[in-house]
Structure formats: structure tokens, C-alpha cells
Design an enzyme around this catalytic site. Structure first.
Site, PDB file in Angstrom:
ATOM      1  N   GLU A  48       0.846  -1.194   0.000  1.00 48.55           N
ATOM      2  CA  GLU A  48       0.000   0.000   0.000  1.00 48.55           C
ATOM      3  C   GLU A  48       0.880   1.243   0.000  1.00 48.55           C
ATOM      4  OE1 GLU A  48      -3.525   1.937   2.790  1.00 48.55           O
ATOM      5  OE2 GLU A  48      -1.746   1.075   3.725  1.00 48.55           O
ATOM      6  N   LYS A 117     -10.373   0.092  -0.915  1.00 48.42           N
ATOM      7  CA  LYS A 117     -10.265  -0.137   0.528  1.00 48.42           C
ATOM      8  C   LYS A 117     -11.553   0.285   1.242  1.00 48.42           C
ATOM      9  CE  LYS A 117      -7.042   0.935   4.323  1.00 48.42           C
ATOM     10  NZ  LYS A 117      -5.810   1.714   4.633  1.00 48.42           N
ATOM     11  N   CYS A 157      -4.227  -3.098   4.351  1.00 41.63           N
ATOM     12  CA  CYS A 157      -3.739  -2.502   5.600  1.00 41.63           C
ATOM     13  C   CYS A 157      -4.771  -2.521   6.733  1.00 41.63           C
ATOM     14  CB  CYS A 157      -3.226  -1.091   5.323  1.00 41.63           C
ATOM     15  SG  CYS A 157      -2.102  -0.466   6.597  1.00 41.63           S
TER      16      CYS A 157
END
Length: 294
Positions: A48, A117, A157
């Protein structure tokens, strides 16, 4: 294309110190894709924010795009080496706004799709405020990558702190979960290994987590320090690979998919899930306080 024995998947796990210098970051990414392919990787995963890691203002000022020169260069590298590349998260300017997108590039160089995300890192850690929602907006749909019959779940993440997403992907058939990250150093030191191992154990799947890492020059050289320690974890929770604080670094790990199936057969957690029960409000049992306890 990088070879893979029957029932296995060779994945290139990458790590580097990312900065606000997009061109320098891209050069590192292209080099690591080539090195992973030369070692037989079929899938190469980049961290990321690997192409641009800076302050919120810097990242707002320069979102990338799926049809931009950086993604085009990575697509050309994927085609040149015959590997699938997942750019694990970039600030992606789209007609619908800016998302943090994991972009999937096929071994023929085509853009195959993306995962936006879902969980944005709005938190205050170590006295520093992280306001991801001031840079990007949240995605809304889980995404699976079908890699020749092997289903790979895409996350990014902070998503790792939401086990519901990993479980949904596993229930949909994912045998591998990707968690490309730019994890803060403070939270990483405390939680990184535990979170990744937990997601692997509770879902009986491999977890592969490329990462950015803090500057080797020490404190004060990054807008925020990231933890590194790119990992690959087995379905039993064993750490198969840890890149520690190496930068730039890439290693190829071979995932034995039969092992995931064996774990799921011996510990059939997914088969035992009870989603209807979890959606039911908990009953509360009140315990009386006795007079002598007051």
C-alpha cells in the site's frame, strides 16, 4: 509465466522505503517485479502507498490513476515477465472520487480490476492524527482474484483489524488473503504479527502482507514511520517469511494450497459459522447484587 507446481502458488512478497518521489518508488517497484519473476513468482504483490507515501497534503495533491503512466509501466512489466501484479494500494483518482485502490494487472498487461479499501484509517496514534478520509473515500464491496482456480482475497492494511471482511472472503472461497500495507511503526510493533497470524488461523488460509518500511536514516525522515516486516503466514499461523526492515527487498514464497485445505478439513471453522446467530441481538442476563456485596 512464472511456474507453479500443481496445488501451489509462488508469490513475490515485496518491501521498500516509500517516499513522496513517485518516479523513484516506481523504479524500485519495477525492479522488484522483475526480480520476483526471475525467481519463478506467478503473483507479485506490492505494498500500500508504495508509489507515493507522504503527508496527507502531498497525497491529496498527487493522486494517481489507473490509466496513468505509473500503472501503465507496471502493466508493461507484468506483460514482459508474464506475471500477475497487484499494486496493493494507491490513491486512485476516478470519476467517482479518490479511492485507495488495489489494482490487479494480468500477465498479459491488461488492467483486470481493482479493490477499493473499505476501512479507512482515521485514528490518533502516538500523538499523531491519521485522517485517511480527508484523502480518499471508502469502498463498499469485497473483491476476490481468481488466479487459475485459486481464489485470493484482496484487502488493504487497516482492513486487517476487521475480521468480518477476511471471514467473508474466506467463506467465498479465498485460500489466500493479501494485506498490502503501510502500517505505522508504533501499531506495527504492537499488533502486526498478531493480527496477520490471527486472520490466517481463524480462516485456515495463507496471509501475504507486503509492506513499506521506515527510513533507514531513523526518526524524523518520514511523515510517519512504517513498520516493514512484510510477512507470509501459513494457515496454521506459522510465519513463513519476514522481511524485517530490509529495503528494498523481495522474496518468493511457495504456498502449498493443499495445506490450507488440510487445515480446513481438520478444523472446519468455516463450515461451523453461524451468521444468522451473529445477527441476533445478544440476550442479557442480569446478576443481582446481594446486600452484603454493596
Amino acid at each position: 509465466m512464472g511456474g507453479a507446481a500443481a496445488g501451489s502458488l509462488r508469490v513475490g512478497v515485496t518491501q521498500w522505503h516509500a517516499t513522496a518521489d513517485v518516479e523513484a518508488n516506481l523504479k524500485i517497484a519495477l525492479d522488484l517485479v522483475g526480480r520476483a519473476a526471475a525467481d519463478g513468482a506467478r503473483l507479485v504483490v506490492l505494498p500500500e502507498n508504495g508509489l507515493l507515501l507522504g503527508t496527507n497534503a502531498q497525497m491529496r495533491a498527487r493522486p494517481l490513476a489507473e490509466d496513468g503512466p505509473e500503472v501503465t509501466a507496471l502493466a508493461e512489466a507484468a506483460a514482459a515477465h508474464g506475471v500477475t501484479v497487484v499494486l496493493g494500494g494507491m490513491k486512485n483518482a476516478t470519476p467517482d472520487g479518490v479511492f485507495n485502490s488495489a489494482v490487479v494487472l494480468g500477465p498479459d498487461g491488461r488492467l483486470l480490476g481493482r479493490y477499493d479499501k473499505i476501512h479507512l484509517f482515521d485514528a490518533r496514534v502516538g500523538g499523531q492524527s491519521f485522517e485517511a478520509s480527508s484523502v480518499e473515500q471508502a469502498g463498499a464491496q469485497p473483491v476476490l482474484l481468481d488466479l487459475g482456480g485459486t481464489l485470493v482475497g484482496l484487502t488493504i492494511c487497516y482492513d486487517v483489524r476487521f475480521p468480518e471482511l477476511a471471514r467473508a472472503l474466506a467463506l467465498a472461497g479465498a485460500e489466500v488473503l493479501l494485506v498490502p500495507s503501510a502500517f505505522t511503526y508504533l501499531t506495527g510493533r504492537a499488533h502486526w504479527h498478531t493480527l496477520l497470524r490471527a486472520r490466517a488461523i481463524e480462516n485456515g488460509c495463507y496471509v501475504v502482507a507486503p509492506a513499506t518500511v521506515r527510513s533507514p536514516s531513523g526518526a524524523g525522515h518520514d511523515p510517519f514511520e512504517t513498520y516493514g516486516h512484510a510477512l507470509a503466514v501459513s494457515p496454521w499461523g506459522d510465519v513463513l517469511l519476514d522481511l524485517e526492515e530490509r529495503s528494498p527487498a523481495v522474496e518468493v514464497v511457495e504456498l502449498d494450497l493443499a495445506a490450507a485445505r488440510d487445515v480446513r478439513a481438520s478444523l472446519p471453522v468455516l463450515a461451523g459459522t453461524k451468521p444468522v446467530a451473529y445477527r441476533t441481538s445478544p440476550q442479557t442476563i442480569s446478576v443481582p447484587i446481594l446486600e452484603e456485596q454493596r
